[in-house]
Design an enzyme around this catalytic site. Structure first.
Site, PDB file in Angstrom:
ATOM      1  N   GLU A  97       7.202   1.129  -7.917  1.00  0.00           N
ATOM      2  CA  GLU A  97       6.374   1.535  -6.456  1.00  0.00           C
ATOM      3  C   GLU A  97       6.971   2.736  -5.671  1.00  0.00           C
ATOM      4  O   GLU A  97       8.255   3.354  -6.029  1.00  0.00           O
ATOM      5  CB  GLU A  97       5.418   0.165  -5.887  1.00  0.00           C
ATOM      6  CG  GLU A  97       4.654  -0.877  -6.814  1.00  0.00           C
ATOM      7  CD  GLU A  97       4.525  -1.480  -5.518  1.00  0.00           C
ATOM      8  OE1 GLU A  97       4.280  -1.789  -4.966  1.00  0.00           O
ATOM      9  OE2 GLU A  97       4.035  -2.915  -6.065  1.00  0.00           O
ATOM     10  N   HIS A 107      -3.282   3.444   2.466  1.00  0.00           N
ATOM     11  CA  HIS A 107      -2.942   3.295   1.270  1.00  0.00           C
ATOM     12  C   HIS A 107      -3.773   4.566   0.319  1.00  0.00           C
ATOM     13  O   HIS A 107      -5.220   4.179  -0.031  1.00  0.00           O
ATOM     14  CB  HIS A 107      -3.754   1.870   0.382  1.00  0.00           C
ATOM     15  CG  HIS A 107      -2.957   0.920  -0.712  1.00  0.00           C
ATOM     16  ND1 HIS A 107      -2.499   2.303  -2.234  1.00  0.00           N
ATOM     17  CD2 HIS A 107      -1.936   0.044  -1.595  1.00  0.00           C
ATOM     18  CE1 HIS A 107      -2.982   1.537  -3.159  1.00  0.00           C
ATOM     19  NE2 HIS A 107      -1.327   0.803  -2.437  1.00  0.00           N
ATOM     20  N   ARG A 143       3.795   6.110   0.536  1.00  0.00           N
ATOM     21  CA  ARG A 143       2.236   6.400   0.991  1.00  0.00           C
ATOM     22  C   ARG A 143       1.679   7.763   1.833  1.00  0.00           C
ATOM     23  O   ARG A 143       1.384   8.036   1.896  1.00  0.00           O
ATOM     24  CB  ARG A 143       1.615   5.268   0.915  1.00  0.00           C
ATOM     25  CG  ARG A 143       1.604   3.611  -0.240  1.00  0.00           C
ATOM     26  CD  ARG A 143       1.432   2.741   0.987  1.00  0.00           C
ATOM     27  NE  ARG A 143       1.390   1.987  -0.416  1.00  0.00           N
ATOM     28  CZ  ARG A 143       1.453  -0.098  -0.148  1.00  0.00           C
ATOM     29  NH1 ARG A 143       1.668  -0.163   1.253  1.00  0.00           N
ATOM     30  NH2 ARG A 143       1.691  -0.180  -1.581  1.00  0.00           N
ATOM     31  N   HIS A 190      -5.327  -0.233   4.909  1.00  0.00           N
ATOM     32  CA  HIS A 190      -4.830  -1.210   4.170  1.00  0.00           C
ATOM     33  C   HIS A 190      -3.906  -2.127   5.235  1.00  0.00           C
ATOM     34  O   HIS A 190      -4.026  -3.159   4.409  1.00  0.00           O
ATOM     35  CB  HIS A 190      -3.791  -0.703   3.098  1.00  0.00           C
ATOM     36  CG  HIS A 190      -3.018  -1.639   2.654  1.00  0.00           C
ATOM     37  ND1 HIS A 190      -3.969  -2.783   1.447  1.00  0.00           N
ATOM     38  CD2 HIS A 190      -1.970  -1.841   1.767  1.00  0.00           C
ATOM     39  CE1 HIS A 190      -3.157  -2.856   0.871  1.00  0.00           C
ATOM     40  NE2 HIS A 190      -2.186  -2.787   0.879  1.00  0.00           N
ATOM     41  N   ARG A 206       5.194   1.413   5.933  1.00  0.00           N
ATOM     42  CA  ARG A 206       5.716   0.782   4.976  1.00  0.00           C
ATOM     43  C   ARG A 206       6.088   0.807   3.871  1.00  0.00           C
ATOM     44  O   ARG A 206       5.028   1.632   3.270  1.00  0.00           O
ATOM     45  CB  ARG A 206       5.372  -0.949   5.380  1.00  0.00           C
ATOM     46  CG  ARG A 206       4.799  -1.701   4.657  1.00  0.00           C
ATOM     47  CD  ARG A 206       3.967  -2.760   4.847  1.00  0.00           C
ATOM     48  NE  ARG A 206       3.231  -2.817   4.163  1.00  0.00           N
ATOM     49  CZ  ARG A 206       2.864  -2.746   2.791  1.00  0.00           C
ATOM     50  NH1 ARG A 206       3.663  -3.426   2.088  1.00  0.00           N
ATOM     51  NH2 ARG A 206       1.173  -2.910   2.603  1.00  0.00           N
TER      52      ARG A 206
HETATM   53  C1  SIN Z   1      -0.029  -2.329  -3.919  1.00  0.00           C
HETATM   54  O1  SIN Z   1      -0.390  -3.250  -5.162  1.00  0.00           O
HETATM   55  O2  SIN Z   1      -0.147  -1.126  -4.198  1.00  0.00           O
HETATM   56  C2  SIN Z   1      -0.077  -3.031  -2.458  1.00  0.00           C
HETATM   57  C3  SIN Z   1       0.653  -3.502  -2.361  1.00  0.00           C
HETATM   58  C4  SIN Z   1       1.243  -2.980  -0.618  1.00  0.00           C
HETATM   59  O3  SIN Z   1       0.802  -2.908  -0.002  1.00  0.00           O
HETATM   60  O4  SIN Z   1       2.488  -3.056  -0.702  1.00  0.00           O
END
Ligand code: SIN
Length: 550
Positions: free
Chosen positions: A131, A248, A294, A355, A390
């Site tokens: 991620e 997000h 992000r 988010h 975050r």
């Molecule tokens: C996501 O699945 O993109 C969200 C995960 C998160 O907010 O940490």
């Protein structure tokens, strides 16, 4: 600058007759990962009540898709996880707290796997996803993209079957009870019977989640109205880092709330972000392109949308192996199909969406707030691990790790102060003289969300923030205090949180992480490498701003 909030520690007004009383060792408020973990752990030793204003599953945790980040593979280490977290946090992470998160995280996740067997494996080995801003694949997930519901269901099952937690659903905690500078419990409204109860406890754990409903569009469920932050502030606890609201990058572009989130893990599998010319605009903006932090991705998306005069961009997974995507992301695949999109063939319109609340009730390394007897865990808390931005999938981990620490701290502390609560009297404000009509409440809530979205959203400036602060104050004046219905309590809480987000955003005259000021575009470490905290102080309950903690 005024504090747009009531001066009395209780929103609840006195009613005819004495409310009923209940006595516990520990009260846990909220049923996401932080609340469930605290309740299950505390019940090994203490008499525990877990209170939810809705039903157990109605939480942000339940909706979480991505997973839980922890150094679980041989190519990873807590040190690497720490470095990624600190880098994403843009200079404001509290290093000691991050060190705890990454060092204790792997054991907590392994323990979780013992009660939640659905974590995805291949040939016996955990499958770890990539991620944004993680330097190695590190995200453990369950049911493909159903991590939150799998984990929450397993914890709820453990709580119901193996422990002696009294579960109280459909009870709205309106305020915390305080006496002699301590939190001694909470007052709750039973949403089925309309009756109030005073719940006394040696310690109270706030795990009420976030405040996404402050904005018009959010991935958060309708229950995320900032109740915990607002009630903690009214009770005298410090709240901090409120200017840092995380947007997000890939909410499905739609006019509905909650917005359906398309997990970042899809970009981890190779999906692209495209502009209206069909270009991968993140290439060249950040070395990790679509998998940059992000805040960096969102900032560039805002630029791209503004240049094209459009409100959305595209997420493109059409070049990926369709079978694999369907298998790995069943929730995303099916939800998009129900909305008329085939993720294997169509580019999906996406836009940044509110988010996660990074700020919250300020805690120390054991989850203790500045109000003795009150703890906070999960999104409601401000442990300092997220800094100004975050890192993806660190939020479930934070709830796990810090709730475990809270339980350990309770075992040292909770017994010492029990019993005295039975003799306490609580002075509630006089009943409301006027009445706020439901239609008026709904209208004020809509106007609040609209102004926060317009003036305190992703990109901010002084003019808009001042305008927002003035309007928030006017909205508060339209209400007849104190509150008398769940809708009013939520609205007071939303206004309280909105006021603090706006005030902190106005104070921070720089851009850092999730806080983007058009009039102060640079990061300013010389002036702003510190935190902004708020708390009420003294008998006159005046607001105080202070910087730094820990
Ligand atoms: C996501 O699945 O993109 C969200 C995960 C998160 O907010 O940490």
């Amino acid at each position: 600058m005024p504090y747009p909030v009531a001066k009395h520690p209780y929103m609840l007004a006195a009613t005819d007759g004495e409310p009923a009383r209940r006595f516990y060792d520990i009260i846990v408020i909220g049923s996401g990962i932080g609340g469930l973990t605290a309740a299950v752990g505390a019940a090994r030793r203490w008499k525990v009540a877990l209170i939810s204003k809705s039903v157990l599953r109605d939480t942000t945790t339940f909706l979480a898709q991505g997973g839980i980040a922890a150094a679980l593979s041989e190519q990873d280490s807590p040190q690497l996880h720490l470095e990624d977290t600190m880098r994403a946090g843009a200079g404001l992470c509290k290093e000691e707290a991050v060190r705890i998160l990454v060092n204790e995280g792997p054991d907590r996740v392994r323990e979780l796997m013992e009660i939640c067997p659905k974590f995805d494996r291949s040939g016996g080995d955990l499958v770890l996803a990539s991620e944004g801003a993680h330097s190695v694949p590190r995200i453990a997930h369950a049911g493909g993209d159903a991590t939150g519901s799998e984990v929450a269901s397993a914890l709820a099952q453990a709580m119901r079957s193996g422990s002696r937690v009294q579960v109280l659903e459909q009870e709205f905690v309106v305020d915390l009870l305080t006496s002699g500078g301590r939190c001694v419990g909470a007052v709750s409204l039973n949403l089925r019977t309309g009756e109030f109860t005073l719940d006394y406890a040696s310690a109270t754990v706030l795990a009420t989640g976030g405040s996404g409903q402050v904005y018009s569009l959010t991935t958060n469920p309708a229950v995320a109205t900032g109740d915990g932050m607002a009630m903690a502030w009214r009770a005298g606890a410090a709240i901090g880092d409120m200017e840092f609201v995380q947007f997000h990058p890939t909410g499905l572009y739609a006019d509905e709330s909650p917005i359906f989130l398309i997990t970042e893990a899809l970009r981890g599998e190779g999906a692209y972000l495209l502009n209206h010319a069909g270009e991968r605009f993140m290439v060249g903006v950040h070395p990790q392109a679509e998998l940059g932090p992000r805040d960096v991705v969102v900032k560039e998306m805002v630029k791209q949308m503004s240049a094209a005069g459009r409100e959305f961009l595209y997420l493109d997974a059409t070049h990926l192996d369709c079978q694999k995507i369907r298998q790995r992301f069943p929730t995303v695949y099916e939800t998009l199909r129900d909305r008329g999109f085939d993720i294997c063939r169509d580019r999906i319109p996406v836009a940044p969406v509110c988010h996660y609340m990074i700020g919250g009730v300020t805690t120390d390394l054991w989850g203790r707030t500045t109000l003795p007897g009150l703890y906070a865990s999960g999104e409601v808390s401000n442990t300092g691990v997220h800094g100004a931005n975050r890192l993806a999938s660190n939020s479930l981990l934070e709830g796990l790790v810090f709730s475990d620490r809270i339980v350990r701290d309770l075992d040292r502390y909770a017994g010492a102060s029990g019993g005295s609560a039975r003799r306490l009297t609580i002075e509630l404000p006089a009943p409301a003289t006027g009445k706020n009509e439901p239609a008026q409440l709904a209208d004020i809530r809509r106007r609040l969300q609209k102004l926060m979205t317009a003036d305190v959203g992703i990109v901010r400036d002084e003019r808009g923030l001042n305008r927002a602060l003035g309007r928030i104050g006017s909205l508060l004046e339209e209400l007849e205090p104190p509150g008398a219905s769940p809708e009013e309590y939520e609205l007071y809480n939303l206004i309280t949180v909105a006021g603090h987000i706006t005030r902190a955003a106005l104070l921070r005259t720089e851009s850092r992480g999730a806080h983007l000021r058009e009039d102060y575009p640079q990061r300013d470490d010389a002036r702003w490498k510190h935190h902004i905290n708020f708390r009420l102080k003294g008998d006159r309950r005046e607001g105080e701003v202070f910087g730094g903690y820990g």
